[in-house]
Write a protein that holds these residues in place. Structure first.
Motif: not given
Length: 618
Positions: A421, A463, A479, A508-509, A524, A548, A550, A592
């Motif tokens: 990822n 992620r 996650n 996520n980041s 999120d 959410w 990203r 993204n």
């Protein structure tokens, strides 16, 4: 119903499953799969038929374009045949752009040329004008915002369309605009643009220089401009120009259809007879549009910006890159700021050369790297010689940037439907760190490809990963709603950062501030949190996204934090005041990936809408 392809057949209608025409015996299937249903268009050198693809179970519709030169002289017929073949070449070269019909086949059968294309279910703008009446200003804004990025893509492929007009712009049932009919298109290479060629195009819409056989990129912009004034007035552009005064008078023909000065000025510059005073590129027009005080709904248009008062200059979208045919998951920029890499679910990485001039950044596609699987991640080595990629099959590939050739493949992440990822190089370029769907973080020796260490501590997908500027600490987000700080040398867990107890709080980041003192996490739970690296204590929570979050990244000087969300928006935050600087809107789907240029004056964004937008601080 099957329709005979023989233009001289007296009774072209046949039974649905017939293989040969019952009247003249002509073969009804092209390439043993494409069946004509009925004619839907006729021109001087050919006709168009609605068709179906018999080779697919759903039998989807498609379009057959048949070359039919009339008795107009040998030279004209020969030229038409060349143009027909050129159209196939152009469509093939331009690839699967989501606003250009895809070329499905080009063939010769029974001494006739055929071109099979994707079918666009909709109406062209001339038909819409006839049915619904003159366009209003908001429709013209929508047209410009939709078509200008397509022209940028076409021109970046060194192609001039040369026949932009209402009939060649189709609005699909979902109001998406398509640019069609590349039969008159011209490839521009070397000094070809300087040579005089054949005058081609529809006279009332073509630029003066094109009538003399000297079409240039801005000739297409001129044609787009004349298309706009025709749609606003319903009157031929021939009648909107006063030849005795050598000036456009289209404003005089606006009947109960007011147009703002901003739009009028943009259209006037598009249709200026002097090429030196005309816009030179689609991005230049888009930049002008973005300076407009008119707000256009981001759900229908692109490149609009809502700016809050601040001490910062405004950010504008100055360029739109359209080349991928699927989701763009990751972007990376070289340390010298000259190259941009984009990784997509279309199984390609595209390398772009970044050019700067007059405060406008543009990109030029210079290389495509193909893969068998979706690309999820991409990263440059610190010396810009190696490009690393992660894909949906758990592979990490190292590529030579200059040649695009694969150096080696690193394997070790496992699991079905997981993938690599995120990737990050250490500052010395000797180690690459990967985030896997198998719940692990792995460290790899760049020179040997061997796995140095596997970090286990997350209980769900990892992620994102980031490395501090001193190369000592790794941050990973998962996650499982946690971020973990690791000692890079020993693999020891240093700190845990937990977002909330909410079910929807996946991280996520993650991103380090340039000085390595702060870690930012995007979640999120609609928030971005700042944490002190040495203590693991929460410093601040940014709230403002309505979906959410990203992606998150710091500007090189650490003064700005940029974030993006599944709600299509990008936000810039002032790290000194913790206040929102501005919201950048224009993407049609979730964003993204975000990367700043090394000077911090440009921001690149990649989205599910298959585009890369270039934002510039003015």
């Amino acid at each position: 119903m099957s329709y005979c392809l023989n233009p001289h057949c007296q009774k072209p209608q046949n039974y649905r499953d017939a293989k040969f025409c019952l009247t003249c015996g002509t073969k009804l299937l092209l390439k043993e799969r494409y069946r004509g249903i009925k004619p839907i268009g006729q021109g001087g050198f050919g006709r168009t038929l609605l068709a179906v693809d018999e080779d697919k179970p759903s039998k989807p519709p498609c379009v057959i374009k048949q070359f039919l030169p009339q008795a107009q002289g040998t030279n004209n017929s020969q030229k038409a045949a060349e143009l027909f073949e050129q159209e196939a070449q152009r469509l093939d070269e331009l690839g699967k752009h989501n606003q250009i019909p895809e070329l499905l086949a080009y063939l010769t059968q029974e001494k006739s040329q055929y071109l099979v294309q994707e079918y666009i279910n909709g109406q062209n703008l001339a038909e819409i004008l006839l049915e619904q009446g003159n366009f209003n200003e908001s429709q013209i804004w929508e047209l410009l915002n939709s078509l200008l990025p397509v022209l940028e893509y076409v021109h970046s492929s060194e192609v001039i369309h040369r026949d932009i007009k209402p009939e060649n712009i189709i609005s699909s049932r979902d109001r998406k605009l398509f640019l069609v009919d590349f039969g008159a298109a011209k490839v521009v290479t070397g000094t070809a643009m300087l040579r005089t060629g054949t005058s081609i195009g529809t006279p009332e819409f073509v630029a003066p220089e094109q009538t003399r056989g000297k079409a240039i990129y801005s000739s297409d912009l001129y044609s787009l401009g004349t298309t706009c004034i025709y749609l606003l007035t319903g009157i031929s552009p021939f009648d909107l120009f006063d030849f005795s005064e050598n000036t456009w008078v289209w404003r005089q023909y606006l009947v109960d259809n007011s147009v703002s000065d901003k739009l009028s000025n943009i259209l006037d510059k598009l249709i200026d007879n002097a090429t030196s005073r005309r816009y030179q590129s689609g991005s230049e027009v888009l930049k002008e549009i973005n300076h407009s005080s008119i707000y256009i709904s981001p759900d229908k248009t692109q490149n609009t910006i809502k700016v809050k008062p601040s001490n910062y200059s405004s950010w504008q979208c100055v360029y739109n890159c359209i080349a991928h045919t699927d989701i763009i998951d990751s972007l990376a920029i070289s340390s010298d700021g000259k190259l941009l890499a984009s990784a997509s679910h279309d199984c390609t990485i595209k390398l772009w050369k970044i050019n700067k001039g007059k405060q406008i950044c543009t990109t030029k596609l210079i290389q495509t790297i193909n893969n068998e699987n979706n690309f999820y991640a991409v990263a440059f080595s610190p010396n810009d010689l190696i490009l690393a990629s992660g894909d949906s099959a758990n592979n990490i590939h190292l590529w030579d940037v200059s040649s695009g050739k694969k150096i080696r493949t690193l394997t070790g992440h496992t699991g079905w439907f997981t993938g690599v990822n995120c990737l990050s190089f250490t500052p010395d370029g000797q180690i690459i760190v990967s985030a896997g769907g198998d719940k692990t973080v792995k460290l790899w020796d760049v020179n040997t490809g061997k796995n140095i260490r596997t970090l286990k501590g997350h209980n769900s997908w990892v992620r994102s990963v980031a490395i501090s500027s001193n190369g000592q600490i790794i941050a990973s987000g998962s996650n499982d709603k946690t971020a973990i700080l690791w000692n890079l040398s020993t693999g020891q867990k240093l700190k845990f950062c937990n977002h909330t107890s909410s079910v929807f709080a996946a991280i996520n980041s993650v991103a380090f501030s340039p000085d390595g003192q702060i870690i930012a996490t995007a979640s999120d739970d609609y928030t971005i949190k700042l944490w002190e690296v040495t203590t693991g204590q929460e410093i601040y929570t940014f709230k403002g996204h309505g979906n959410w979050v990203r992606c998150v990244t710091f500007s090189p000087n650490g003064k700005i934090l940029a974030s993006s969300s599944y709600g299509k928006d990008i936000k810039l935050w002032d790290m000194n005041t913790n206040q929102e600087i501005c919201t950048l809107t224009g993407h049609l789907s979730q964003v993204n990936s975000l990367v700043f240029s090394p000077d911090g004056q440009t921001l690149f964004s990649g989205s599910n809408d298959k585009t890369i937008k270039v934002w510039r601080c003015e």
